[in-house]
Design a protein around this motif. Structure first.
Motif, PDB file in Angstrom:
ATOM      1  N   UNK A 343      -2.284   9.848  10.619  1.00 16.77           N
ATOM      2  CA  UNK A 343      -3.574  10.376   9.965  1.00 16.77           C
ATOM      3  C   UNK A 343      -3.206  12.028   9.748  1.00 16.77           C
ATOM      4  N   UNK A 344      -2.594  12.567  10.805  1.00 18.68           N
ATOM      5  CA  UNK A 344      -2.517  14.099  10.566  1.00 18.68           C
ATOM      6  C   UNK A 344      -1.502  14.563   9.508  1.00 18.68           C
ATOM      7  N   UNK A 345      -0.492  13.680   9.426  1.00 14.74           N
ATOM      8  CA  UNK A 345       0.526  14.029   8.304  1.00 14.74           C
ATOM      9  C   UNK A 345      -0.134  13.570   7.065  1.00 14.74           C
ATOM     10  N   UNK A 346      -0.903  12.356   7.114  1.00 18.43           N
ATOM     11  CA  UNK A 346      -1.310  12.069   5.863  1.00 18.43           C
ATOM     12  C   UNK A 346      -2.466  12.979   5.167  1.00 18.43           C
ATOM     13  N   UNK A 347      -3.062  13.432   5.996  1.00 16.76           N
ATOM     14  CA  UNK A 347      -3.914  14.490   5.366  1.00 16.76           C
ATOM     15  C   UNK A 347      -3.424  15.687   4.830  1.00 16.76           C
ATOM     16  N   UNK A 348      -2.510  16.045   5.587  1.00 15.98           N
ATOM     17  CA  UNK A 348      -1.610  17.243   4.933  1.00 15.98           C
ATOM     18  C   UNK A 348      -1.168  16.883   3.671  1.00 15.98           C
ATOM     19  N   UNK A 349      -0.629  15.694   3.676  1.00 15.94           N
ATOM     20  CA  UNK A 349      -0.032  15.253   2.308  1.00 15.94           C
ATOM     21  C   UNK A 349      -1.232  15.295   1.183  1.00 15.94           C
ATOM     22  N   UNK A 350      -2.244  14.622   1.678  1.00 17.53           N
ATOM     23  CA  UNK A 350      -3.209  14.397   0.548  1.00 17.53           C
ATOM     24  C   UNK A 350      -3.865  15.749   0.195  1.00 17.53           C
ATOM     25  N   UNK A 351      -3.718  16.796   1.187  1.00 16.43           N
ATOM     26  CA  UNK A 351      -4.320  18.200   0.704  1.00 16.43           C
ATOM     27  C   UNK A 351      -3.495  18.845  -0.289  1.00 16.43           C
ATOM     28  N   UNK A 352      -2.255  18.448  -0.343  1.00 25.16           N
ATOM     29  CA  UNK A 352      -1.262  19.042  -1.432  1.00 25.16           C
ATOM     30  C   UNK A 352      -1.442  18.407  -2.610  1.00 25.16           C
ATOM     31  N   UNK A 368       3.027   3.447   1.465  1.00 22.28           N
ATOM     32  CA  UNK A 368       2.500   2.229   1.881  1.00 22.28           C
ATOM     33  C   UNK A 368       3.830   1.294   2.266  1.00 22.28           C
ATOM     34  N   UNK A 369       4.924   1.566   1.788  1.00 24.51           N
ATOM     35  CA  UNK A 369       6.205   1.115   1.957  1.00 24.51           C
ATOM     36  C   UNK A 369       6.890   1.542   3.348  1.00 24.51           C
ATOM     37  N   UNK A 370       6.280   2.551   3.898  1.00 27.73           N
ATOM     38  CA  UNK A 370       6.815   3.473   4.954  1.00 27.73           C
ATOM     39  C   UNK A 370       5.910   3.586   6.099  1.00 27.73           C
ATOM     40  N   UNK A 371       4.801   2.515   6.297  1.00 23.38           N
ATOM     41  CA  UNK A 371       3.760   2.888   7.132  1.00 23.38           C
ATOM     42  C   UNK A 371       4.115   2.843   8.579  1.00 23.38           C
ATOM     43  N   UNK A 372       5.439   2.363   8.937  1.00 20.43           N
ATOM     44  CA  UNK A 372       5.847   2.463  10.260  1.00 20.43           C
ATOM     45  C   UNK A 372       6.937   3.639  10.518  1.00 20.43           C
ATOM     46  N   UNK A 373       7.150   4.414   9.643  1.00 19.60           N
ATOM     47  CA  UNK A 373       8.320   5.428   9.560  1.00 19.60           C
ATOM     48  C   UNK A 373       7.513   6.834   9.456  1.00 19.60           C
ATOM     49  N   UNK A 374       7.262   7.343  10.486  1.00 25.69           N
ATOM     50  CA  UNK A 374       6.634   8.794  10.581  1.00 25.69           C
ATOM     51  C   UNK A 374       7.544   9.705   9.876  1.00 25.69           C
ATOM     52  N   UNK A 375       8.830   9.670  10.398  1.00 25.29           N
ATOM     53  CA  UNK A 375       9.737  10.766  10.000  1.00 25.29           C
ATOM     54  C   UNK A 375       9.881  10.694   8.599  1.00 25.29           C
ATOM     55  N   UNK A 376       9.827   9.553   7.837  1.00 25.20           N
ATOM     56  CA  UNK A 376       9.793   9.549   6.479  1.00 25.20           C
ATOM     57  C   UNK A 376       8.379  10.254   5.762  1.00 25.20           C
ATOM     58  N   UNK A 377       7.584   9.972   6.322  1.00 18.14           N
ATOM     59  CA  UNK A 377       6.071  10.599   6.137  1.00 18.14           C
ATOM     60  C   UNK A 377       6.341  12.416   5.923  1.00 18.14           C
ATOM     61  N   UNK A 378       6.932  12.666   7.160  1.00 20.93           N
ATOM     62  CA  UNK A 378       7.177  14.048   7.410  1.00 20.93           C
ATOM     63  C   UNK A 378       8.224  14.605   6.305  1.00 20.93           C
ATOM     64  N   UNK A 379       9.084  13.813   6.162  1.00 14.17           N
ATOM     65  CA  UNK A 379      10.053  14.192   5.051  1.00 14.17           C
ATOM     66  C   UNK A 379       9.391  14.561   3.800  1.00 14.17           C
ATOM     67  N   UNK A 380       8.405  13.657   3.331  1.00 22.05           N
ATOM     68  CA  UNK A 380       7.825  13.542   1.960  1.00 22.05           C
ATOM     69  C   UNK A 380       7.006  14.819   1.971  1.00 22.05           C
ATOM     70  N   UNK A 381       6.080  15.119   3.029  1.00 21.80           N
ATOM     71  CA  UNK A 381       5.577  16.454   3.460  1.00 21.80           C
ATOM     72  C   UNK A 381       5.977  17.734   2.904  1.00 21.80           C
ATOM     73  N   UNK A 382       7.262  17.875   3.677  1.00 19.87           N
ATOM     74  CA  UNK A 382       8.401  18.853   3.439  1.00 19.87           C
ATOM     75  C   UNK A 382       8.823  19.162   2.027  1.00 19.87           C
TER      76      UNK A 382
END
Length: 854
Positions: A343-352, A368-382
């Motif tokens: 949720x924390x990472x997701x909200x940062x992505x949404x803010x962008x 949605x294809x990476x809902x168990x890969x928090x590292x991937x979410x952080x990469x996308x945010x970066x």
């Protein structure tokens, strides 16, 4: 290099298969083919070094262009060798003729030269790239989903409810004959979604007698817009060619009728024509409304919209943005995020994403294809932060770019295919899938799934990632029938397709180029320049230009590499059609030919045998076609033969020789006294058949020996029977003789003029049936006449999940009783079944019932 990577995979597998199976051509050139396989594997490994490839793409651009040419050249050589081998196997050519000697010498030189250049290419790439271990396409797994109609559907209206309600207030409070409303905003803001929901709203529909939706876009013409309006008014625009006459017809059609017209995605307009159209609407003297969506407020103003009636949708607030994101990112948990870290990472992505719905949906659908890969979410945010802070892209373009970069290679190539379709095109899914199969993009990886099955799964994957929008889908399982692409996503595909030198574009429209591999032919293009497009592999006549094809054989003689040719709905006189066929039969590498709905096609001559590489032949709805030559039996690679709704009285003898056939449509059951025809018994040789669509008439005959035929086709999954309103009881009794396939999943019975179903249509014989469709018949019952508890228990469709009942005026059933025999039923479509009792929807009009899941 998305397309080339997949093609290298395919070529490597083909060469390996030939070597393992000891094909004669592979034995003749064993050393060269072994070297080719090694070179292909090495190049494939280099291309897997995606990080360096992305950074050094400009440096490598020349090498990558040369690599593309080499890959396609290798495909041509391999195809030629396979075809030559096929000719030798059936005795059409001898191994000891001078022609064969020269062929082998030529192929030997070409292979040696190709391997030499491939070796040089490997050396060039090694200076910049590091070989990586590759997983094959076969390692991509897809979860089987039989039915999707009950899946969680993410809402697209979040945060837009107030916009729609405000537009409705404007409509309901309006005075005057013609009201004009504008929706203005940037791309990706939700203008079209708002207009669509307004257009589909029941309260709005109740205010108007007629509703018309016109997709304008940048690539518009006055004639196309007016014809679209005529068609939606139920008028035939063909006899009318003058715009003034068309406007007169519109005026007549709207007399005394209130009308809602949505002009979607307007970039510019013809002031004079617009004035005349509005005048025609005002003459109806009934309250009407025109809604315009555009990115340019001046366009709306100049089209007569008052500033007080221009709506500017706002970006979504933080709450609505997060809700929309969750609906797409967490579909498995029905839009709920239960992990605080995500949720924390997701909200940062949404803010962008800046509150833009398209950006939010696209990036969420990818994640949605990476809902168990928090590292991937952080990469996308970066990466999101990096791109937007450099101001290289808007948030929409950034989300689209990231979604594209993250696609598996095989999905990238499918997405790029959309680039050839003009803006706002409604694209038939079947055409796309057939193209992909014909060009070798899809390779079957499981025995239970055909290449077509996989194609539809890949298309569904693109839909789930919000890169493709569904226009129409099949109700009971969600299979996509037709689709389209948002103009911003299309801009992305044209950019990448041009970057990979697959197509060339100018001002968003495709143009002919000597390096083009794919071409969507429109009426605006001149076929004169086609003679310079020798690299073309796919040529498709666009829907907007169907019927218009100024064919000249001299202009197209050099298209030897063509694999895909779709000229559906073409209109030619007999002489021109003969010349066209003569040219087509010279395309010996052709794998997919679509002439469906062709006017002027009266005969498919013996020269069809030259197309030995043909995998898909589509002749559906060719009403002029009366003869299909028996030499079609030489096309041993055919997997799809579609002759549905043709003028053919029968299919020729020899169809049973098409041992690879998986789908056969338009098979007519004829009398035994017709020796030159293909009889039902011949189909027993088609052991790979998955789909069979057959017709019976008063001229049909099913013998005792043919009755058990279908039960031998153990791979048959779809059976469609059209009895063509036949009332001869003898024919209907013949139908009772059939023994159904043991693993049939879908059954369609149309125009069946009998009170009860054939005896074999029951749960005992069809124990795994999932979908039953009964249309246009005289059926009175679809269950046993008595309904005791014992019979209901014995007569239970355990696997039936979908049911379609249409135009069955005599059907006398109670839905409550039917449900007891169909415990797994989830989807029911009913229309014009006046005597069906206790059905929760209207039975006179089309109605759909879906089981509510707990």
């Amino acid at each position: 290099m998305a397309v080339e990577t997949v093609l290298i995979e395919y070529l490597g597998d083909q060469v390996f298969s030939a070597l393992m199976n000891q094909a004669q051509f592979a034995i003749d050139f064993k050393n060269q083919f072994q070297a080719l396989k090694t070179q292909l594997d090495l190049v494939k490994a280099f291309l897997a070094d995606t990080n360096n490839l992305k950074m050094k793409k400009e440096t490598l651009k020349t090498s990558l262009i040369k690599l593309r040419d080499l890959v396609y050249e290798a495909d041509d050589i391999l195809t030629d060798c396979v075809l030559r081998y096929d000719y030798q196997k059936d005795g059409s050519c001898s191994k000891y003729t001078p022609d064969e000697f020269f062929f082998r010498c030529r192929m030997g030189r070409q292979l040696m030269d190709l391997n030499s250049r491939m070796g040089k290419m490997g050396s060039d790439l090694s200076a910049y790239l590091t070989p990586q271990h590759l997983l094959s396409l076969g390692d991509h797994t897809y979860r089987p989903k039989v039915f999707t109609s009950q899946d969680f559907e993410p809402s697209e209206v979040i945060g837009l409810e107030e916009d729609i309600e405000m537009l409705k207030r404007w409509i309901f409070s309006a005075s005057g004959v013609l009201q004009r409303i504008g929706i203005v905003g940037m791309g990706g803001l939700g203008k079209t979604t708002i207009a669509q929901k307004f257009f589909e709203d029941r309260a709005v529909a109740g205010c108007f007698d007629k509703k018309i939706w016109v997709s304008v876009s940048q690539d518009f013409s006055d004639e196309r817009i007016i014809k679209s309006i005529l068609v939606q008014l139920g008028e035939n625009p063909s006899p009318v060619s003058d715009l003034g006459q068309m406007l007169h017809v519109i005026n007549q059609s709207l007399q005394g009728q209130s009308c809602l017209i949505v002009m979607n995605d307007v970039w510019s307009f013809n002031q004079e024509l617009w004035g005349k159209l509005c005048s025609a609407i005002q003459k109806t003297e009934k309250r009407s409304c025109v809604m315009i969506t555009t990115r340019n407020e001046d366009v709306a103003t100049h089209m007569g919209v008052e500033s007080s009636r221009i709506h500017h949708p706002k970006v979504l607030d933080e709450k609505d943005s997060w809700s929309l994101f969750c609906n797409f990112a967490f579909q498995e948990t029905k839009g709920k995020c239960s992990n605080s870290q995500f949720e924390k990472v997701g909200k940062e992505i949404v803010g962008k994403c800046g509150g833009l719905p398209l950006a939010i949906k696209t990036i969420a659908a990818f994640l949605a294809t990476e809902v168990h890969n928090l590292g991937k979410w952080k990469d996308i945010l970066d990466h999101f932060h990096e791109l937007t802070t450099r101001k290289q892209n808007s948030s929409v373009k950034t989300s689209l770019q990231l979604s594209y970069d993250a696609l598996p290679t095989h999905l990238k190539q499918f997405l790029l295919c959309f680039s050839i379709y003009p803006e706002d095109s409604v694209i038939q899914a079947e055409q796309l899938v057939h193209w992909w199969v014909g060009e070798g993009f899809i390779q079957r990886t499981e025995h239970s799934k055909t290449a077509e099955d996989l194609g539809y799964e890949y298309l569904t994957d693109l839909v789930r990632r919000c890169l493709v929008e569904v226009v129409e889908r099949r109700g009971y399982d969600g299979r996509v029938y037709s689709c389209k692409m948002h103009d911003l996503v299309r801009d992305l595909t044209t950019m990448f397709a041009e970057d990979e030198m697959l197509c060339s574009f100018e001002a968003g429209k495709q143009k002919l180029s000597p390096d083009s591999r794919w071409l969507g032919l429109t009426s605006e293009m001149s076929t004169v320049t086609l003679k310079h497009c020798s690299k073309l592999r796919a040529l498709l006549l666009m829907a907007s230009s169907q019927g218009q094809f100024p064919f000249s054989k001299n202009q197209m003689v050099s298209l030897d590499s063509l694999r895909v040719l779709d000229l559906s709905r073409i209109r030619l006189d007999s002489t021109s059609m003969e010349k066209l066929l003569s040219w087509i039969f010279s395309l010996q590498r052709l794998a997919y030919l679509n002439l469906s709905g062709a006017v002027g096609l009266k005969e498919m001559p013996s020269s069809i045998r030259k197309l030995r590489n043909l995998h898909l032949l589509i002749l559906a709805e060719c009403s002029d076609l009366t003869k299909l030559h028996p030499s079609i039996s030489y096309l041993k690679n055919l997997i799809v033969l579609d002759c549905g709704s043709c003028g053919l009285q029968y299919l020729p003898q020899g169809i049973g020789n098409l041992s690879q056939l998986q789908e056969l449509s338009g098979f007519r059951v004829v009398r035994q006294a017709t020796p030159q025809s293909c009889h039902l018994l011949e189909l027993k040789q088609l052991v790979q058949l998955r789909v069979l669509r057959m017709n019976l008439s008063d001229e049909s005959e099913i013998t005792e020996s043919e009755g058990e035929l279908l039960s031998k086709l153990v791979k048959l999954r779809v059976l469609a029977i059209n009895t063509e309103d036949c009332k001869d009881r003898t024919i209907l009794e013949m139908l009772d003789r059939l023994h159904p396939p043991p693993y049939l999943k879908e059954l369609y019975l149309r125009r069946y003029r009998h009170k009860s179903l054939p005896k074999w249509i029951n749960p005992t014989k069809l124990s795994v049936l999932q979908y039953l469709c009964l249309e246009k018949g005289d059926l009175k019952s679809i269950n046993p006449s008595a309904h005791s508890e014992e019979q209901i228990s014995a007569f239970s469709w355990d696997c039936l999940e979908g049911l379609c009942l249409k135009f069955l005026p005599f059907l006398d059933e109670d839905w409550t009783d039917l449900q007891k025999t169909m415990q797994s039923i989830r989807y029911v479509e009913v229309s014009n079944c006046f005597n069906l009792k206790n059905f929760p929807c209207l039975v006179e009009k089309p109605g759909i019932w879906r089981k509510v899941e707990d």
